[in-house]
Design an enzyme around this catalytic site. Sequence first.
Site, PDB file in Angstrom:
ATOM      1  N   CYS A   1       0.878  -1.076   0.040  1.00 48.09           N
ATOM      2  CA  CYS A   1      -0.020   0.007   0.085  1.00 48.09           C
ATOM      3  C   CYS A   1       0.972   1.267   0.132  1.00 48.09           C
ATOM      4  O   CYS A   1       1.333   1.531   0.974  1.00 48.09           O
ATOM      5  CB  CYS A   1      -0.862   0.130   1.346  1.00 48.09           C
ATOM      6  SG  CYS A   1      -1.965   1.367   1.264  1.00 48.09           S
TER       7      CYS A   1
ATOM      8  N   GLU B   1      -2.783   0.429  -6.521  1.00 48.85           N
ATOM      9  CA  GLU B   1      -1.651  -0.502  -6.719  1.00 48.85           C
ATOM     10  C   GLU B   1      -1.452  -0.270  -8.221  1.00 48.85           C
ATOM     11  O   GLU B   1      -1.934  -0.126  -9.225  1.00 48.85           O
ATOM     12  CB  GLU B   1      -2.160  -1.979  -6.239  1.00 48.85           C
ATOM     13  CG  GLU B   1      -1.190  -2.783  -6.132  1.00 48.85           C
ATOM     14  CD  GLU B   1       0.090  -2.505  -5.149  1.00 48.85           C
ATOM     15  OE1 GLU B   1       0.899  -1.722  -5.857  1.00 48.85           O
ATOM     16  OE2 GLU B   1      -0.030  -2.533  -4.131  1.00 48.85           O
TER      17      GLU B   1
END
Length: 251
Positions: free
Chosen positions: A2, A111
Amino acid sequence: MCGRFALTDTPDAVQSLLAVTDFEPFPPRYNIAPTQPVLMALSGPSRGPGANLPSRQSVLVRWGLIPSWAKNPDDFSLLFNARSETAAEKASFRTAMRHRRTLVPANGFYEWRRVGSKRAEPYWVRPRDGGLIAFAGLMESWSDPGGTEIDTGAILTTEANEDLRGIHHRMPVIIRPEDFDRWLDCLNQEPRHVADLLKPADPGFFEAVPVSDRVNKVANAGPGLQERVERHDEKASGTKSANDTDQLDLF
């Protein structure tokens, strides 16, 4: 992994989810990056009859944990993520795992899927049904030689579920609302007691939306970052490719 996320819901919605006290309003943030301030919730003083009911307090921390024992932060990589499988044993995260577990509110995260050796395609990963989620976080306070104290934090990650594995093999740990109290209870719940919470999200919980590479630049913001873009190669939408490699795989 993350490395970017967003918190765009209203302050009232965040306060309702986390049940935090001493809460200050904030604007929507569409591209939160390491070293920037992030909102965290942690256990506060007990409240209620007999002081048996836990309360929660909000705090702004620098996203990028600095261990309290560090003499020079420049000697460390930017610890914005921590592997949940090993955080309880790692020197950098061990104390925070035992004493300062937190919740990090978000509407989703970004992502990148590696394509070839030089290109990475960004995705906006959000709950399929919308709404707020809470990442599992850690907080640590660090003091410089002059005595100035700074609160810092990291987001815990776990292996990606089957929906996201084709984009990246890691994802942030999501704590469900029914588990908030147990996760935050560092007085009675040792890391081994909450290890069962450090797992991938259920299949089908998230959807990955291909978005523009404008999100790559921290200065870019606004809801346009989360708008779907069309690509010729959409194999990641099924997230089943075993040949994809890592993006920002630090911890």
